[in-house]
Write a protein that holds these residues in place. Sequence first.
Motif, PDB file in Angstrom:
ATOM      1  N   ALA A   4       0.841  -1.201   0.000  1.00 51.97           N
ATOM      2  CA  ALA A   4       0.000   0.000   0.000  1.00 51.97           C
ATOM      3  C   ALA A   4       0.871   1.245   0.000  1.00 51.97           C
ATOM      4  CB  ALA A   4      -0.892  -0.002   1.234  1.00 51.97           C
ATOM      5  N   ALA A   5       0.281   2.345  -0.467  1.00 53.42           N
ATOM      6  CA  ALA A   5       1.004   3.610  -0.544  1.00 53.42           C
ATOM      7  C   ALA A   5       1.462   4.050   0.848  1.00 53.42           C
ATOM      8  CB  ALA A   5       0.116   4.682  -1.168  1.00 53.42           C
ATOM      9  N   THR A   6       2.611   4.673   0.885  1.00 57.27           N
ATOM     10  CA  THR A   6       3.135   5.176   2.140  1.00 57.27           C
ATOM     11  C   THR A   6       2.267   6.312   2.669  1.00 57.27           C
ATOM     12  OG1 THR A   6       5.045   6.213   3.180  1.00 57.27           O
ATOM     13  CG2 THR A   6       4.647   6.757   0.892  1.00 57.27           C
ATOM     14  N   THR A  13       1.492  10.059  -2.593  1.00 59.35           N
ATOM     15  CA  THR A  13       0.984   9.212  -3.679  1.00 59.35           C
ATOM     16  C   THR A  13       1.934   8.069  -4.018  1.00 59.35           C
ATOM     17  OG1 THR A  13       1.989  10.644  -5.359  1.00 59.35           O
ATOM     18  CG2 THR A  13      -0.264  11.163  -4.680  1.00 59.35           C
ATOM     19  N   ARG A  14       2.977   7.898  -3.240  1.00 62.69           N
ATOM     20  CA  ARG A  14       3.974   6.880  -3.567  1.00 62.69           C
ATOM     21  C   ARG A  14       3.399   5.476  -3.466  1.00 62.69           C
ATOM     22  NH1 ARG A  14       8.238   4.355   0.347  1.00 62.69           N
ATOM     23  NH2 ARG A  14       9.288   2.956  -1.112  1.00 62.69           N
ATOM     24  N   GLN A  15       3.670   4.667  -4.481  1.00 59.76           N
ATOM     25  CA  GLN A  15       3.340   3.249  -4.476  1.00 59.76           C
ATOM     26  C   GLN A  15       4.651   2.471  -4.437  1.00 59.76           C
ATOM     27  OE1 GLN A  15       0.307   1.816  -4.379  1.00 59.76           O
ATOM     28  NE2 GLN A  15      -0.704   3.817  -4.309  1.00 59.76           N
ATOM     29  N   PRO A  16       5.065   1.967  -3.258  1.00 60.26           N
ATOM     30  CA  PRO A  16       6.353   1.269  -3.174  1.00 60.26           C
ATOM     31  C   PRO A  16       6.435   0.108  -4.152  1.00 60.26           C
ATOM     32  CG  PRO A  16       5.476   1.704  -0.985  1.00 60.26           C
ATOM     33  CD  PRO A  16       4.380   2.037  -1.954  1.00 60.26           C
ATOM     34  N   ALA A  34       1.940  17.103  -5.360  1.00 63.16           N
ATOM     35  CA  ALA A  34       2.340  15.774  -5.803  1.00 63.16           C
ATOM     36  C   ALA A  34       1.427  15.247  -6.909  1.00 63.16           C
ATOM     37  CB  ALA A  34       2.344  14.807  -4.616  1.00 63.16           C
ATOM     38  N   SER A  35       0.184  15.694  -6.927  1.00 62.98           N
ATOM     39  CA  SER A  35      -0.770  15.189  -7.925  1.00 62.98           C
ATOM     40  C   SER A  35      -0.402  15.594  -9.351  1.00 62.98           C
ATOM     41  CB  SER A  35      -2.183  15.680  -7.606  1.00 62.98           C
ATOM     42  OG  SER A  35      -2.272  17.089  -7.737  1.00 62.98           O
ATOM     43  N   VAL A  36       0.484  16.580  -9.498  1.00 60.74           N
ATOM     44  CA  VAL A  36       0.937  16.996 -10.831  1.00 60.74           C
ATOM     45  C   VAL A  36       1.455  15.797 -11.618  1.00 60.74           C
ATOM     46  CG1 VAL A  36       2.766  18.301 -12.017  1.00 60.74           C
ATOM     47  CG2 VAL A  36       1.476  19.369 -10.161  1.00 60.74           C
ATOM     48  N   VAL A  53       7.098  14.477  -4.793  1.00 54.35           N
ATOM     49  CA  VAL A  53       7.351  15.170  -3.536  1.00 54.35           C
ATOM     50  C   VAL A  53       6.240  16.190  -3.276  1.00 54.35           C
ATOM     51  CG1 VAL A  53       8.948  16.657  -2.279  1.00 54.35           C
ATOM     52  CG2 VAL A  53       9.839  14.839  -3.766  1.00 54.35           C
ATOM     53  N   GLN A  54       5.653  16.097  -2.082  1.00 52.57           N
ATOM     54  CA  GLN A  54       4.594  17.029  -1.669  1.00 52.57           C
ATOM     55  C   GLN A  54       5.183  18.047  -0.693  1.00 52.57           C
ATOM     56  OE1 GLN A  54       1.742  18.129  -2.681  1.00 52.57           O
ATOM     57  NE2 GLN A  54       0.205  16.778  -1.809  1.00 52.57           N
ATOM     58  N   LEU A  55       5.217  19.297  -1.099  1.00 50.10           N
ATOM     59  CA  LEU A  55       5.707  20.355  -0.218  1.00 50.10           C
ATOM     60  C   LEU A  55       4.585  20.840   0.688  1.00 50.10           C
ATOM     61  CD1 LEU A  55       7.809  22.476  -2.755  1.00 50.10           C
ATOM     62  CD2 LEU A  55       8.529  20.517  -1.373  1.00 50.10           C
ATOM     63  N   PRO A  56       4.922  21.378   1.863  1.00 46.54           N
ATOM     64  CA  PRO A  56       3.881  21.935   2.742  1.00 46.54           C
ATOM     65  C   PRO A  56       3.144  23.103   2.069  1.00 46.54           C
ATOM     66  CG  PRO A  56       5.944  21.648   3.940  1.00 46.54           C
ATOM     67  CD  PRO A  56       6.260  21.426   2.484  1.00 46.54           C
ATOM     68  N   GLY A  57       1.868  23.264   2.472  1.00 43.82           N
ATOM     69  CA  GLY A  57       1.084  24.398   2.002  1.00 43.82           C
ATOM     70  C   GLY A  57       0.147  24.110   0.857  1.00 43.82           C
ATOM     71  N   ARG A  58       0.048  22.862   0.422  1.00 42.29           N
ATOM     72  CA  ARG A  58      -0.819  22.536  -0.724  1.00 42.29           C
ATOM     73  C   ARG A  58      -1.381  21.125  -0.578  1.00 42.29           C
ATOM     74  NH1 ARG A  58       3.830  24.331  -3.615  1.00 42.29           N
ATOM     75  NH2 ARG A  58       4.277  24.858  -1.456  1.00 42.29           N
TER      76      ARG A  58
END
Length: 253
Positions: A4-6, A13-16, A34-36, A53-58
Amino acid sequence: MRPAATTNPWFPTRQPNPNARLRVFCFPFAGGGASVYNGWGASLPAGVELVSVQLPGRERRIMEPPFRQLPALLDALEPALAPLLDKPFVFFGYSMGTRIALALAQRWQARGAPLPVGMVMAAAGPPHRPRASRDELNDAAFIELLRKYEGTPPEVFAHKELLEMVLPVLRADFSLADSVLPSLPVRCPISAFGSDGDAHVTLEELERWSELTTGGFRSHHFPGTHFFLRTAREQLLAALRGELVRWCPEVGP
């Protein structure tokens, strides 16, 4: 079946992929999340694990304050990246994201730490050349600048409350995007992706990424404007796939 995703907030959204031979870390453009990069993994070789990579604030981190300075962002991001550096990896940065990718590589090279096997820098000129900061723009001028980039959805401009909510994040991201980095070449190869119709990054500027690598340089040009990752998606992914196979043949075709 893949695990499962982390739940790590940096990589929502990472799928190991336990069979991956290579990880590709993707850094977004200003205001992007990250959805981009949703759906990109399916277009890459089976031996590649895509990590957006998901940055803070979005998006899922909308309640967290955004970073305005690269050193503080890198200090927070590095511990999250560390467990995922057990395999060869590549950095992909788009516009603002190129600054994060290069700053990490320069920092790690100075430490003698492992570097990416390659980096793709898209929709940006190299950050070792000074440029005018956008920090001093008033809101009206900054909003007009956003319109010219054509990356902010029209509905954001149409709703005052929504615009007021996203402006602080966009302003913080533009501060990151305006960061000037040392003219220190990295040893890993760089491939620069750009568009012949980008009013913000000329093809001449794109070629100057060659000044920041001793590991080999290539450039790829795509149709469209600054956000050619949307309008030339398949061409971009085909070029990225080619670079990944070149840098790490073990990932497969």
